[in-house]
Motif scaffolding. Structure first.
Motif, PDB file in Angstrom:
ATOM      1  N   ALA A  89       0.835  -1.204   0.000  1.00 36.10           N
ATOM      2  CA  ALA A  89       0.000   0.000   0.000  1.00 36.10           C
ATOM      3  C   ALA A  89       0.869   1.252   0.000  1.00 36.10           C
ATOM      4  CB  ALA A  89      -0.905  -0.004   1.227  1.00 36.10           C
ATOM      5  N   ALA A  90       0.332   2.310  -0.557  1.00 36.49           N
ATOM      6  CA  ALA A  90       1.020   3.601  -0.551  1.00 36.49           C
ATOM      7  C   ALA A  90       1.201   4.058   0.893  1.00 36.49           C
ATOM      8  CB  ALA A  90       0.220   4.619  -1.340  1.00 36.49           C
ATOM      9  N   SER A  91       2.367   4.648   1.150  1.00 37.75           N
ATOM     10  CA  SER A  91       2.668   5.119   2.504  1.00 37.75           C
ATOM     11  C   SER A  91       3.844   6.082   2.438  1.00 37.75           C
ATOM     12  CB  SER A  91       3.009   3.927   3.398  1.00 37.75           C
ATOM     13  OG  SER A  91       3.421   4.360   4.663  1.00 37.75           O
ATOM     14  N   GLY A  92       3.744   7.207   3.139  1.00 36.35           N
ATOM     15  CA  GLY A  92       4.844   8.169   3.191  1.00 36.35           C
ATOM     16  C   GLY A  92       5.216   8.684   1.810  1.00 36.35           C
ATOM     17  N   ALA A  93       6.514   8.627   1.481  1.00 30.35           N
ATOM     18  CA  ALA A  93       6.998   9.105   0.191  1.00 30.35           C
ATOM     19  C   ALA A  93       6.492   8.240  -0.960  1.00 30.35           C
ATOM     20  CB  ALA A  93       8.526   9.135   0.185  1.00 30.35           C
ATOM     21  N   PHE A  94       6.094   7.002  -0.670  1.00 30.09           N
ATOM     22  CA  PHE A  94       5.548   6.103  -1.684  1.00 30.09           C
ATOM     23  C   PHE A  94       4.052   6.396  -1.806  1.00 30.09           C
ATOM     24  CE2 PHE A  94       4.111   1.696  -2.958  1.00 30.09           C
ATOM     25  CZ  PHE A  94       4.590   1.764  -4.251  1.00 30.09           C
ATOM     26  N   THR A  95       3.763   7.423  -2.583  1.00 29.02           N
ATOM     27  CA  THR A  95       2.392   7.926  -2.716  1.00 29.02           C
ATOM     28  C   THR A  95       1.564   7.022  -3.634  1.00 29.02           C
ATOM     29  OG1 THR A  95       2.983   9.264  -4.620  1.00 29.02           O
ATOM     30  CG2 THR A  95       3.218  10.305  -2.439  1.00 29.02           C
ATOM     31  N   ALA A  96       0.254   7.251  -3.644  1.00 29.76           N
ATOM     32  CA  ALA A  96      -0.628   6.508  -4.533  1.00 29.76           C
ATOM     33  C   ALA A  96      -0.247   6.758  -5.995  1.00 29.76           C
ATOM     34  CB  ALA A  96      -2.081   6.899  -4.277  1.00 29.76           C
ATOM     35  N   GLU A  97       0.174   7.978  -6.292  1.00 29.82           N
ATOM     36  CA  GLU A  97       0.614   8.315  -7.653  1.00 29.82           C
ATOM     37  C   GLU A  97       1.848   7.492  -8.034  1.00 29.82           C
ATOM     38  OE1 GLU A  97       2.117  12.186 -10.236  1.00 29.82           O
ATOM     39  OE2 GLU A  97       1.594  12.444  -8.128  1.00 29.82           O
ATOM     40  N   GLU A  98       2.784   7.377  -7.120  1.00 30.02           N
ATOM     41  CA  GLU A  98       4.007   6.589  -7.390  1.00 30.02           C
ATOM     42  C   GLU A  98       3.676   5.103  -7.463  1.00 30.02           C
ATOM     43  OE1 GLU A  98       7.583   6.230  -8.763  1.00 30.02           O
ATOM     44  OE2 GLU A  98       6.991   8.214  -8.054  1.00 30.02           O
ATOM     45  N   LYS A  99       2.800   4.641  -6.589  1.00 34.84           N
ATOM     46  CA  LYS A  99       2.389   3.226  -6.588  1.00 34.84           C
ATOM     47  C   LYS A  99       1.801   2.832  -7.931  1.00 34.84           C
ATOM     48  CE  LYS A  99      -0.530  -0.012  -3.904  1.00 34.84           C
ATOM     49  NZ  LYS A  99      -0.960  -0.857  -4.972  1.00 34.84           N
ATOM     50  N   ALA A 100       1.049   3.739  -8.540  1.00 30.32           N
ATOM     51  CA  ALA A 100       0.415   3.457  -9.834  1.00 30.32           C
ATOM     52  C   ALA A 100       1.443   3.238 -10.946  1.00 30.32           C
ATOM     53  CB  ALA A 100      -0.530   4.597 -10.209  1.00 30.32           C
ATOM     54  N   LYS A 101       2.655   3.711 -10.754  1.00 30.48           N
ATOM     55  CA  LYS A 101       3.715   3.557 -11.758  1.00 30.48           C
ATOM     56  C   LYS A 101       4.411   2.194 -11.692  1.00 30.48           C
ATOM     57  CE  LYS A 101       4.954   8.471 -11.589  1.00 30.48           C
ATOM     58  NZ  LYS A 101       6.058   9.388 -11.231  1.00 30.48           N
ATOM     59  N   VAL A 102       4.203   1.458 -10.613  1.00 33.21           N
ATOM     60  CA  VAL A 102       4.901   0.175 -10.446  1.00 33.21           C
ATOM     61  C   VAL A 102       4.342  -0.837 -11.440  1.00 33.21           C
ATOM     62  CG1 VAL A 102       5.522  -1.672  -8.852  1.00 33.21           C
ATOM     63  CG2 VAL A 102       5.249   0.663  -7.994  1.00 33.21           C
ATOM     64  N   SER A 103       5.238  -1.441 -12.204  1.00 29.39           N
ATOM     65  CA  SER A 103       4.852  -2.470 -13.171  1.00 29.39           C
ATOM     66  C   SER A 103       5.976  -3.497 -13.271  1.00 29.39           C
ATOM     67  CB  SER A 103       4.577  -1.846 -14.539  1.00 29.39           C
ATOM     68  OG  SER A 103       5.780  -1.351 -15.093  1.00 29.39           O
ATOM     69  N   LYS A 104       5.716  -4.583 -13.958  1.00 27.31           N
ATOM     70  CA  LYS A 104       6.721  -5.639 -14.123  1.00 27.31           C
ATOM     71  C   LYS A 104       7.968  -5.151 -14.848  1.00 27.31           C
ATOM     72  CE  LYS A 104       3.827  -9.795 -14.451  1.00 27.31           C
ATOM     73  NZ  LYS A 104       3.525 -10.934 -15.359  1.00 27.31           N
ATOM     74  N   ASN A 105       7.864  -4.069 -15.598  1.00 32.26           N
ATOM     75  CA  ASN A 105       9.024  -3.635 -16.380  1.00 32.26           C
ATOM     76  C   ASN A 105       9.875  -2.572 -15.688  1.00 32.26           C
ATOM     77  OD1 ASN A 105       7.319  -1.502 -16.707  1.00 32.26           O
ATOM     78  ND2 ASN A 105       7.122  -1.673 -18.925  1.00 32.26           N
ATOM     79  N   ARG A 106       9.675  -2.396 -14.373  1.00 34.26           N
ATOM     80  CA  ARG A 106      10.495  -1.430 -13.625  1.00 34.26           C
ATOM     81  C   ARG A 106      10.893  -1.986 -12.259  1.00 34.26           C
ATOM     82  NH1 ARG A 106       7.993   4.214 -13.198  1.00 34.26           N
ATOM     83  NH2 ARG A 106      10.129   4.677 -12.679  1.00 34.26           N
ATOM     84  N   LEU A 107      11.290  -3.243 -12.213  1.00 33.52           N
ATOM     85  CA  LEU A 107      11.589  -3.899 -10.937  1.00 33.52           C
ATOM     86  C   LEU A 107      13.070  -4.223 -10.790  1.00 33.52           C
ATOM     87  CD1 LEU A 107       8.560  -6.367 -10.791  1.00 33.52           C
ATOM     88  CD2 LEU A 107       8.729  -4.034  -9.889  1.00 33.52           C
ATOM     89  N   VAL A 108      13.485  -4.427  -9.544  1.00 33.98           N
ATOM     90  CA  VAL A 108      14.865  -4.781  -9.231  1.00 33.98           C
ATOM     91  C   VAL A 108      14.867  -6.181  -8.612  1.00 33.98           C
ATOM     92  CG1 VAL A 108      16.914  -4.168  -7.887  1.00 33.98           C
ATOM     93  CG2 VAL A 108      15.457  -2.359  -8.831  1.00 33.98           C
ATOM     94  N   LEU A 109      15.651  -7.089  -9.200  1.00 32.59           N
ATOM     95  CA  LEU A 109      15.793  -8.457  -8.701  1.00 32.59           C
ATOM     96  C   LEU A 109      17.050  -8.573  -7.853  1.00 32.59           C
ATOM     97  CD1 LEU A 109      14.983 -11.576  -8.955  1.00 32.59           C
ATOM     98  CD2 LEU A 109      16.753 -11.637 -10.729  1.00 32.59           C
TER      99      LEU A 109
END
Length: 161
Positions: A89-109
Protein backbone atom coordinates in the motif's frame (compact mmCIF):
# COMPACT_ATOMS: atom_id res chain seq x y z
CA UNK A 1 67.03 -0.38 19.06
CA UNK A 2 63.96 -1.71 20.84
CA UNK A 3 61.77 -0.77 17.83
CA UNK A 4 64.12 -2.47 15.39
CA UNK A 5 63.95 -5.66 17.46
CA UNK A 6 60.13 -5.55 17.47
CA UNK A 7 60.05 -4.90 13.71
CA UNK A 8 62.44 -7.78 13.06
CA UNK A 9 60.35 -10.15 15.17
CA UNK A 10 57.13 -9.07 13.47
CA UNK A 11 58.58 -9.71 10.01
CA UNK A 12 60.19 -13.05 10.87
CA UNK A 13 57.25 -14.47 12.84
CA UNK A 14 54.49 -13.59 10.38
CA UNK A 15 52.98 -16.35 8.33
CA UNK A 16 51.69 -15.54 4.88
CA UNK A 17 50.64 -18.70 3.16
CA UNK A 18 50.83 -17.84 -0.52
CA UNK A 19 50.28 -21.23 -2.15
CA UNK A 20 48.91 -24.68 -1.44
CA UNK A 21 45.37 -23.62 -0.58
CA UNK A 22 43.83 -24.52 -3.92
CA UNK A 23 44.53 -28.22 -3.66
CA UNK A 24 43.68 -28.51 0.04
CA UNK A 25 40.33 -26.76 0.21
CA UNK A 26 37.19 -28.17 -1.37
CA UNK A 27 35.36 -25.97 -3.85
CA UNK A 28 31.63 -25.52 -3.61
CA UNK A 29 29.77 -27.38 -6.36
CA UNK A 30 26.27 -25.92 -5.99
CA UNK A 31 24.96 -23.39 -8.53
CA UNK A 32 21.59 -22.62 -6.98
CA UNK A 33 19.36 -19.65 -6.36
CA UNK A 34 18.31 -20.10 -2.74
CA UNK A 35 16.24 -16.95 -2.11
CA UNK A 36 14.74 -14.10 -4.11
CA UNK A 37 13.77 -10.50 -3.31
CA UNK A 38 12.36 -7.67 -5.43
CA UNK A 39 12.00 -3.95 -4.96
CA UNK A 40 10.81 -0.88 -6.80
CA UNK A 41 13.00 2.25 -6.84
CA UNK A 42 11.91 5.82 -7.48
CA UNK A 43 13.21 9.37 -7.13
CA UNK A 44 11.66 11.36 -4.30
CA UNK A 45 11.80 14.94 -5.60
CA UNK A 46 10.52 16.27 -2.25
CA UNK A 47 13.59 14.96 -0.41
CA UNK A 48 17.04 15.93 -1.63
CA UNK A 49 20.64 15.28 -0.75
CA UNK A 50 23.18 17.76 -2.04
CA UNK A 51 20.56 19.19 -4.41
CA UNK A 52 19.71 15.83 -6.00
CA UNK A 53 16.49 13.89 -5.37
CA UNK A 54 16.80 10.90 -3.06
CA UNK A 55 16.27 7.46 -4.52
CA UNK A 56 13.82 5.50 -2.41
CA UNK A 57 13.09 1.81 -2.54
CA UNK A 58 9.94 -0.15 -1.78
CA UNK A 59 10.28 -3.81 -0.88
CA UNK A 60 7.76 -5.89 -2.77
CA UNK A 61 6.01 -8.89 -1.20
CA UNK A 62 6.88 -12.18 -2.89
CA UNK A 63 4.70 -15.23 -2.24
CA UNK A 64 4.36 -18.80 -3.46
CA UNK A 65 8.05 -19.02 -4.33
CA UNK A 66 8.82 -22.18 -6.27
CA UNK A 67 12.47 -23.19 -6.76
CA UNK A 68 12.20 -25.97 -9.34
CA UNK A 69 15.37 -27.89 -10.09
CA UNK A 70 15.35 -29.63 -13.46
CA UNK A 71 16.36 -32.98 -11.99
CA UNK A 72 13.32 -32.87 -9.67
CA UNK A 73 10.81 -31.42 -12.15
CA UNK A 74 9.43 -33.72 -14.84
CA UNK A 75 10.07 -32.46 -18.36
CA UNK A 76 12.10 -29.41 -17.28
CA UNK A 77 15.21 -28.65 -19.33
CA UNK A 78 16.23 -25.72 -17.11
CA UNK A 79 15.94 -24.81 -13.45
CA UNK A 80 13.19 -22.32 -12.69
CA UNK A 81 12.14 -19.84 -10.04
CA UNK A 82 8.51 -18.72 -10.12
CA UNK A 83 6.84 -16.38 -7.62
CA UNK A 84 3.97 -13.93 -7.20
CA UNK A 85 4.56 -10.22 -6.57
CA UNK A 86 2.35 -7.86 -4.56
CA UNK A 87 3.01 -4.13 -4.36
CA UNK A 88 2.45 -2.78 -0.83
CA UNK A 89 0.00 0.00 0.00
CA UNK A 90 1.02 3.60 -0.55
CA UNK A 91 2.67 5.12 2.50
CA UNK A 92 4.84 8.17 3.19
CA UNK A 93 7.00 9.11 0.19
CA UNK A 94 5.55 6.10 -1.68
CA UNK A 95 2.39 7.93 -2.72
CA UNK A 96 -0.63 6.51 -4.53
CA UNK A 97 0.61 8.31 -7.65
CA UNK A 98 4.01 6.59 -7.39
CA UNK A 99 2.39 3.23 -6.59
CA UNK A 100 0.41 3.46 -9.83
CA UNK A 101 3.71 3.56 -11.76
CA UNK A 102 4.90 0.17 -10.45
CA UNK A 103 4.85 -2.47 -13.17
CA UNK A 104 6.72 -5.64 -14.12
CA UNK A 105 9.02 -3.64 -16.38
CA UNK A 106 10.50 -1.43 -13.62
CA UNK A 107 11.59 -3.90 -10.94
CA UNK A 108 14.87 -4.78 -9.23
CA UNK A 109 15.79 -8.46 -8.70
CA UNK A 110 18.05 -9.53 -5.84
CA UNK A 111 18.89 -13.11 -4.90
CA UNK A 112 20.84 -15.29 -2.56
CA UNK A 113 22.90 -17.87 -4.43
CA UNK A 114 25.14 -20.76 -3.41
CA UNK A 115 28.33 -19.86 -1.48
CA UNK A 116 31.18 -18.61 -3.71
CA UNK A 117 28.97 -18.79 -6.84
CA UNK A 118 28.52 -16.02 -9.40
CA UNK A 119 25.40 -14.86 -11.25
CA UNK A 120 25.29 -13.65 -14.85
CA UNK A 121 22.31 -12.18 -16.69
CA UNK A 122 21.61 -13.86 -20.05
CA UNK A 123 19.72 -12.92 -23.22
CA UNK A 124 18.92 -9.32 -22.24
CA UNK A 125 17.90 -10.06 -18.66
CA UNK A 126 18.42 -7.16 -16.24
CA UNK A 127 21.56 -7.30 -14.12
CA UNK A 128 20.77 -8.36 -10.54
CA UNK A 129 20.41 -5.26 -8.37
CA UNK A 130 19.51 -2.95 -11.25
CA UNK A 131 16.03 -1.94 -12.45
CA UNK A 132 14.76 -3.88 -15.42
CA UNK A 133 11.92 -5.51 -17.30
CA UNK A 134 10.45 -8.70 -15.84
CA UNK A 135 7.34 -8.77 -18.04
CA UNK A 136 8.66 -11.99 -19.54
CA UNK A 137 10.71 -14.89 -18.10
CA UNK A 138 14.40 -14.02 -17.70
CA UNK A 139 17.46 -16.29 -17.75
CA UNK A 140 20.42 -16.21 -15.39
CA UNK A 141 23.53 -18.37 -15.29
CA UNK A 142 24.75 -19.40 -11.83
CA UNK A 143 28.34 -20.67 -11.82
CA UNK A 144 29.59 -22.60 -8.79
CA UNK A 145 33.08 -22.14 -7.37
CA UNK A 146 34.16 -25.42 -8.99
CA UNK A 147 33.09 -24.17 -12.45
CA UNK A 148 29.82 -26.11 -12.76
CA UNK A 149 26.94 -23.95 -13.96
CA UNK A 150 23.16 -24.04 -14.22
CA UNK A 151 20.78 -21.86 -16.22
CA UNK A 152 17.82 -20.55 -14.20
CA UNK A 153 14.61 -19.08 -15.61
CA UNK A 154 13.13 -16.40 -13.33
CA UNK A 155 9.43 -15.72 -13.84
CA UNK A 156 6.83 -13.58 -12.11
CA UNK A 157 3.54 -15.47 -11.86
CA UNK A 158 0.80 -13.15 -10.61
CA UNK A 159 1.52 -9.43 -10.28
CA UNK A 160 -0.79 -7.44 -8.01
CA UNK A 161 -0.58 -3.69 -7.74
Amino acid sequence: MKYLLILGMALSLSSCLKYGLEENLPKFKDALITEVFMEYRFEDSKATSGGSPLVRNVTLTLTQKQFKRKENTAGASLDSLIFNVTVPAASGAFTAEEKAKVSKNRLVLMTNISPAATMEALEGAPQPGLPGDFSQPRKYKITAANGDSRIWVVKIGNFTN
